[in-house]
Motif scaffolding. Structure first.
Motif, PDB file in Angstrom:
ATOM      1  N   ALA A 180     -31.886  14.730 -14.384  1.00 21.54           N
ATOM      2  CA  ALA A 180     -31.735  16.179 -14.334  1.00 21.54           C
ATOM      3  C   ALA A 180     -32.158  16.768 -12.996  1.00 21.54           C
ATOM      4  CB  ALA A 180     -32.543  16.824 -15.465  1.00 21.54           C
ATOM      5  N   ASN A 181     -33.123  16.157 -12.345  1.00 22.00           N
ATOM      6  CA  ASN A 181     -33.618  16.668 -11.068  1.00 22.00           C
ATOM      7  C   ASN A 181     -32.959  15.893  -9.936  1.00 22.00           C
ATOM      8  OD1 ASN A 181     -34.996  17.515  -8.808  1.00 22.00           O
ATOM      9  ND2 ASN A 181     -37.040  17.191  -9.666  1.00 22.00           N
ATOM     10  N   PRO A 182     -32.041  16.513  -9.184  1.00 23.99           N
ATOM     11  CA  PRO A 182     -31.355  15.768  -8.118  1.00 23.99           C
ATOM     12  C   PRO A 182     -32.303  15.148  -7.108  1.00 23.99           C
ATOM     13  CG  PRO A 182     -30.280  17.888  -8.501  1.00 23.99           C
ATOM     14  CD  PRO A 182     -31.549  17.909  -9.289  1.00 23.99           C
ATOM     15  N   ALA A 183     -33.406  15.828  -6.800  1.00 27.11           N
ATOM     16  CA  ALA A 183     -34.322  15.338  -5.780  1.00 27.11           C
ATOM     17  C   ALA A 183     -35.100  14.110  -6.221  1.00 27.11           C
ATOM     18  CB  ALA A 183     -35.300  16.453  -5.375  1.00 27.11           C
ATOM     19  N   ALA A 184     -35.105  13.816  -7.510  1.00 33.60           N
ATOM     20  CA  ALA A 184     -35.785  12.619  -8.003  1.00 33.60           C
ATOM     21  C   ALA A 184     -34.938  11.365  -7.865  1.00 33.60           C
ATOM     22  CB  ALA A 184     -36.193  12.803  -9.467  1.00 33.60           C
ATOM     23  N   ARG A 185     -33.694  11.510  -7.456  1.00 32.72           N
ATOM     24  CA  ARG A 185     -32.799  10.368  -7.291  1.00 32.72           C
ATOM     25  C   ARG A 185     -33.059   9.710  -5.936  1.00 32.72           C
ATOM     26  NH1 ARG A 185     -28.227   9.680 -10.087  1.00 32.72           N
ATOM     27  NH2 ARG A 185     -29.674   9.979 -11.805  1.00 32.72           N
ATOM     28  N   LEU A 186     -33.577   8.483  -5.960  1.00 30.80           N
ATOM     29  CA  LEU A 186     -33.904   7.716  -4.751  1.00 30.80           C
ATOM     30  C   LEU A 186     -33.270   6.341  -4.884  1.00 30.80           C
ATOM     31  CD1 LEU A 186     -35.521   7.532  -2.070  1.00 30.80           C
ATOM     32  CD2 LEU A 186     -37.465   6.707  -3.414  1.00 30.80           C
ATOM     33  N   THR A 187     -32.379   5.993  -3.964  1.00 32.15           N
ATOM     34  CA  THR A 187     -31.613   4.753  -4.043  1.00 32.15           C
ATOM     35  C   THR A 187     -31.744   3.967  -2.740  1.00 32.15           C
ATOM     36  OG1 THR A 187     -29.549   5.691  -3.184  1.00 32.15           O
ATOM     37  CG2 THR A 187     -29.962   5.936  -5.545  1.00 32.15           C
ATOM     38  N   ILE A 188     -31.173   2.766  -2.739  1.00 28.34           N
ATOM     39  CA  ILE A 188     -31.222   1.921  -1.545  1.00 28.34           C
ATOM     40  C   ILE A 188     -29.892   1.200  -1.362  1.00 28.34           C
ATOM     41  CG2 ILE A 188     -32.111  -0.143  -2.733  1.00 28.34           C
ATOM     42  CD1 ILE A 188     -33.964  -0.529  -0.244  1.00 28.34           C
ATOM     43  N   ASP A 189     -29.508   1.007  -0.115  1.00 23.85           N
ATOM     44  CA  ASP A 189     -28.322   0.219   0.198  1.00 23.85           C
ATOM     45  C   ASP A 189     -28.721  -1.225   0.451  1.00 23.85           C
ATOM     46  OD1 ASP A 189     -26.811   2.484   0.006  1.00 23.85           O
ATOM     47  OD2 ASP A 189     -26.274   2.592   2.118  1.00 23.85           O
ATOM     48  N   LEU A 190     -28.051  -2.138  -0.239  1.00 22.31           N
ATOM     49  CA  LEU A 190     -28.170  -3.566   0.030  1.00 22.31           C
ATOM     50  C   LEU A 190     -26.809  -4.041   0.549  1.00 22.31           C
ATOM     51  CD1 LEU A 190     -30.198  -4.617  -3.148  1.00 22.31           C
ATOM     52  CD2 LEU A 190     -31.074  -3.959  -0.888  1.00 22.31           C
ATOM     53  N   ALA A 191     -26.708  -5.296   0.898  1.00 19.90           N
ATOM     54  CA  ALA A 191     -25.446  -5.813   1.418  1.00 19.90           C
ATOM     55  C   ALA A 191     -24.444  -5.990   0.285  1.00 19.90           C
ATOM     56  CB  ALA A 191     -25.680  -7.136   2.136  1.00 19.90           C
ATOM     57  N   ALA A 192     -23.199  -6.350   0.636  1.00 16.56           N
ATOM     58  CA  ALA A 192     -22.165  -6.538  -0.373  1.00 16.56           C
ATOM     59  C   ALA A 192     -22.572  -7.591  -1.399  1.00 16.56           C
ATOM     60  CB  ALA A 192     -20.847  -6.928   0.290  1.00 16.56           C
ATOM     61  N   GLY A 193     -23.220  -8.658  -0.931  1.00 17.66           N
ATOM     62  CA  GLY A 193     -23.779  -9.678  -1.804  1.00 17.66           C
ATOM     63  C   GLY A 193     -25.218  -9.948  -1.401  1.00 17.66           C
ATOM     64  N   ASP A 194     -25.736 -11.093  -1.810  1.00 13.35           N
ATOM     65  CA  ASP A 194     -27.136 -11.432  -1.547  1.00 13.35           C
ATOM     66  C   ASP A 194     -27.333 -12.263  -0.287  1.00 13.35           C
ATOM     67  OD1 ASP A 194     -28.044 -10.078  -3.713  1.00 13.35           O
ATOM     68  OD2 ASP A 194     -28.396 -11.832  -4.981  1.00 13.35           O
ATOM     69  N   ARG A 195     -26.309 -12.396   0.572  1.00 14.07           N
ATOM     70  CA  ARG A 195     -26.424 -13.276   1.728  1.00 14.07           C
ATOM     71  C   ARG A 195     -26.716 -12.537   3.019  1.00 14.07           C
ATOM     72  NH1 ARG A 195     -23.899 -18.322   0.003  1.00 14.07           N
ATOM     73  NH2 ARG A 195     -23.404 -17.987  -2.181  1.00 14.07           N
ATOM     74  N   SER A 196     -26.809 -11.229   2.968  1.00 14.23           N
ATOM     75  CA  SER A 196     -27.224 -10.417   4.104  1.00 14.23           C
ATOM     76  C   SER A 196     -28.344  -9.502   3.637  1.00 14.23           C
ATOM     77  CB  SER A 196     -26.061  -9.587   4.645  1.00 14.23           C
ATOM     78  OG  SER A 196     -25.023 -10.416   5.113  1.00 14.23           O
ATOM     79  N   LEU A 197     -29.114  -8.994   4.607  1.00 16.14           N
ATOM     80  CA  LEU A 197     -30.292  -8.181   4.276  1.00 16.14           C
ATOM     81  C   LEU A 197     -31.148  -8.886   3.230  1.00 16.14           C
ATOM     82  CD1 LEU A 197     -28.609  -4.642   4.055  1.00 16.14           C
ATOM     83  CD2 LEU A 197     -29.806  -5.636   6.006  1.00 16.14           C
ATOM     84  N   VAL A 198     -31.328 -10.181   3.407  1.00 21.21           N
ATOM     85  CA  VAL A 198     -31.968 -11.015   2.382  1.00 21.21           C
ATOM     86  C   VAL A 198     -33.401 -10.577   2.070  1.00 21.21           C
ATOM     87  CG1 VAL A 198     -32.765 -13.358   1.852  1.00 21.21           C
ATOM     88  CG2 VAL A 198     -30.461 -12.990   2.766  1.00 21.21           C
ATOM     89  N   PRO A 199     -34.285 -10.381   3.060  1.00 23.47           N
ATOM     90  CA  PRO A 199     -35.650  -9.958   2.709  1.00 23.47           C
ATOM     91  C   PRO A 199     -35.676  -8.627   1.966  1.00 23.47           C
ATOM     92  CG  PRO A 199     -35.567 -10.748   4.974  1.00 23.47           C
ATOM     93  CD  PRO A 199     -34.151 -10.609   4.521  1.00 23.47           C
ATOM     94  N   LEU A 200     -34.849  -7.689   2.386  1.00 23.21           N
ATOM     95  CA  LEU A 200     -34.803  -6.389   1.727  1.00 23.21           C
ATOM     96  C   LEU A 200     -34.281  -6.524   0.306  1.00 23.21           C
ATOM     97  CD1 LEU A 200     -35.196  -3.308   2.309  1.00 23.21           C
ATOM     98  CD2 LEU A 200     -32.743  -3.243   2.794  1.00 23.21           C
TER      99      LEU A 200
END
Length: 343
Positions: A180-200
Motif C-alpha cells: 500500500a505504501n509506494p515508498a516501502a517498495r525496495l528492490t534490487i537488480d541482479l543479472a539475467a541469470g546467476d553467472r554475473s554479479l555473483v557476489p551480489l
C-alpha cells in the motif's frame, strides 16, 4: 483520464488470467537516462502516452510500473543542488512526471545507480552508507515512489555497506507486505541469470530476499547484452529459481515470487517484437514458462512475478502498444499493481 475515472483492474475479474503481478518498464527520458532537463509535458506525453493507454479502447495503461532511470548515488548522498539536480535527484524526475503515471494507477520507482554510476555507488557506500539509505527513503517518501538498487559492481561489491544502506532504508520505511505504501517498495537488480554479479546475487538471495519480512521486496533479473532466444532466456531465469551449487559458496535458490525477468524493447535502433508484435515476442513465447515455473528449494507458489521492459523513450519508439500493450491485455495485467505474493 483522471485518477478517479481510471479502472481499478483490467477487464477480467480479479484472480482470473495470468498470475503476473509486475508488468513494467524502465524509462530513460530523452537524454540517455540522465533526466537532466525538465520535460515539456506535451512532448513527454507524445513520446510516452502508450504507457498510460494501451490503445485498444479500454483506457487502461500498458504497464503497472514505471522505473525512472537513473539517480547518481553520490548526488543523492550529498543532496546535491545544481543546474541538473534538486536535492540529489535529477531535475527531470519531478512531481509532474510522477503524477503523470500515478494519476493512471501506475506505480513509480526511482532506480539508483546503473552501469554508469557503479563507481559512484562504491564511493557513496564507503563514505556513509547509512546516510545514503536514509536519504533514499526520505526521497521515496517525499515523492511517493519506491527505490530500486542497481549496483553493478561485478566482482567486488561493498556488501557490508550495502547491508547498512538497506537497514537504514528499512528503519525509515519498514517492509510492507500489502504494497500500500509506494515508498516501502525496495528492490534490487541482479543479472539475467546467476553467472554475473555473483557476489551480489549470493548475498541478496541468502539474506535480503527471504523470510516473511524480507529486507528487499524482490529482485529483477535484468537484460543480457542482447535479446536471447526463448530457450536461452528461460535457462537464465531458471538459474535464479534453482540456484547454483557449483560455485563456492553456493548461490541458494530464490522463490519464483521474488523475481521479475526483463526483455528489451529495442536492439540498436530496431524495435523488437516486445514493442510492436506481441505474437512474435519473447514475452509471448516464454509466458507459459514464467507463469508455471515451480519453486526449487525456496518459496511455495509457482510462477515468477512478471516482466520488465528496457528501456522506454530514449531507446524505444514512441509507441509500444502492439507489444507491451497487447501483452497487458493478453495477460490480464492488474491495474493498479496488486499486493505481491509473499511465498
Amino acid at each position: 483520464m483522471n485518477a478517479e475515472a481510471s479502472p481499478e483492474f483490467s477487464s477480467l475479474p480479479a484472480g482470473e488470467g495470468a498470475s503476473f503481478e509486475v508488468y513494467g518498464t524502465w524509462l530513460c527520458s530523452n537524454d540517455s537516462c540522465t533526466w537532466r532537463t525538465v520535460r515539456n509535458m506535451t512532448d513527454f506525453d507524445n513520446k510516452n502516452h502508450w504507457m498510460i493507454d494501451r490503445g485498444d479502447g479500454s483506457g487502461l495503461p500498458s504497464v503497472n510500473l514505471v522505473v525512472l532511470s537513473f539517480v547518481d548515488p553520490m548526488k543523492l548522498l550529498t543532496l546535491a543542488n545544481d543546474s541538473q539536480t534538486v536535492n540529489g535527484v535529477p531535475i527531470g524526475m519531478n512531481s509532474a512526471i510522477v503524477s503523470y503515471f500515478t494519476s493512471h494507477n501506475v506505480r513509480v520507482m526511482l532506480s539508483v545507480g546503473g552501469a554508469t554510476y557503479t563507481a559512484m555507488w562504491d564511493q557513496a557506500l564507503s563514505m556513509n552508507a547509512a546516510l545514503l539509505g536514509t536519504y533514499a527513503a526520505n526521497t521515496a517518501k517525499a515523492m511517493g515512489v519506491g527505490i530500486e538498487i542497481d549496483y553493478e559492481n561485478q566482482t567486488s561489491p561493498d556488501l557490508v555497506d550495502l547491508q547498512a544502506f538497506i537497514a537504514a532504508y528499512r528503519a525509515v520505511m519498514p517492509y510492507d507486505a500489502s504494497g500500500a505504501n509506494p515508498a516501502a517498495r525496495l528492490t534490487i537488480d541482479l543479472a539475467a541469470g546467476d553467472r554475473s554479479l555473483v557476489p551480489l546475487c549470493r548475498k541478496a538471495t541468502s539474506d535480503w530476499l527471504t523470510g516473511a519480512t524480507p529486507m528487499l521486496d524482490y529482485a529483477n533479473a535484468t537484460v543480457p547484452n542482447g535479446q536471447p532466444v526463448a530457450s536461452d532466456a528461460e535457462a537464465n531465469w531458471q538459474e535464479h529459481v534453482v540456484g547454483r551449487t557449483n560455485v563456492t559458496p553456493p548461490i541458494l535458490p530464490l522463490a519464483p515470487a521474488r523475481v521479475t525477468v526483463a526483455v528489451r524493447l529495442v536492439i540498436g535502433s530496431t524495435a523488437e517484437p516486445e514493442c510492436n508484435n506481441f505474437s512474435a515476442s519473447l514475452q509471448n513465447l516464454t509466458g507459459t514458462f514464467l507463469q508455471t515455473i515451480a519453486p526449487a528449494g525456496a518459496g511455495v507458489t509457482p510462477g515468477m512475478l512478471g516482466y520488465m521492459f528496457w528501456g522506454a523513450e530514449a531507446q524505444a519508439p514512441a509507441t509500444c502498444e502492439g507489444g507491451v500493450g497487447a501483452g497487458a491485455a493478453n495477460y490480464n495485467i492488474r491495474i493498479p499493481m496488486p499486493p505481491l505474493r509473499q511465498q
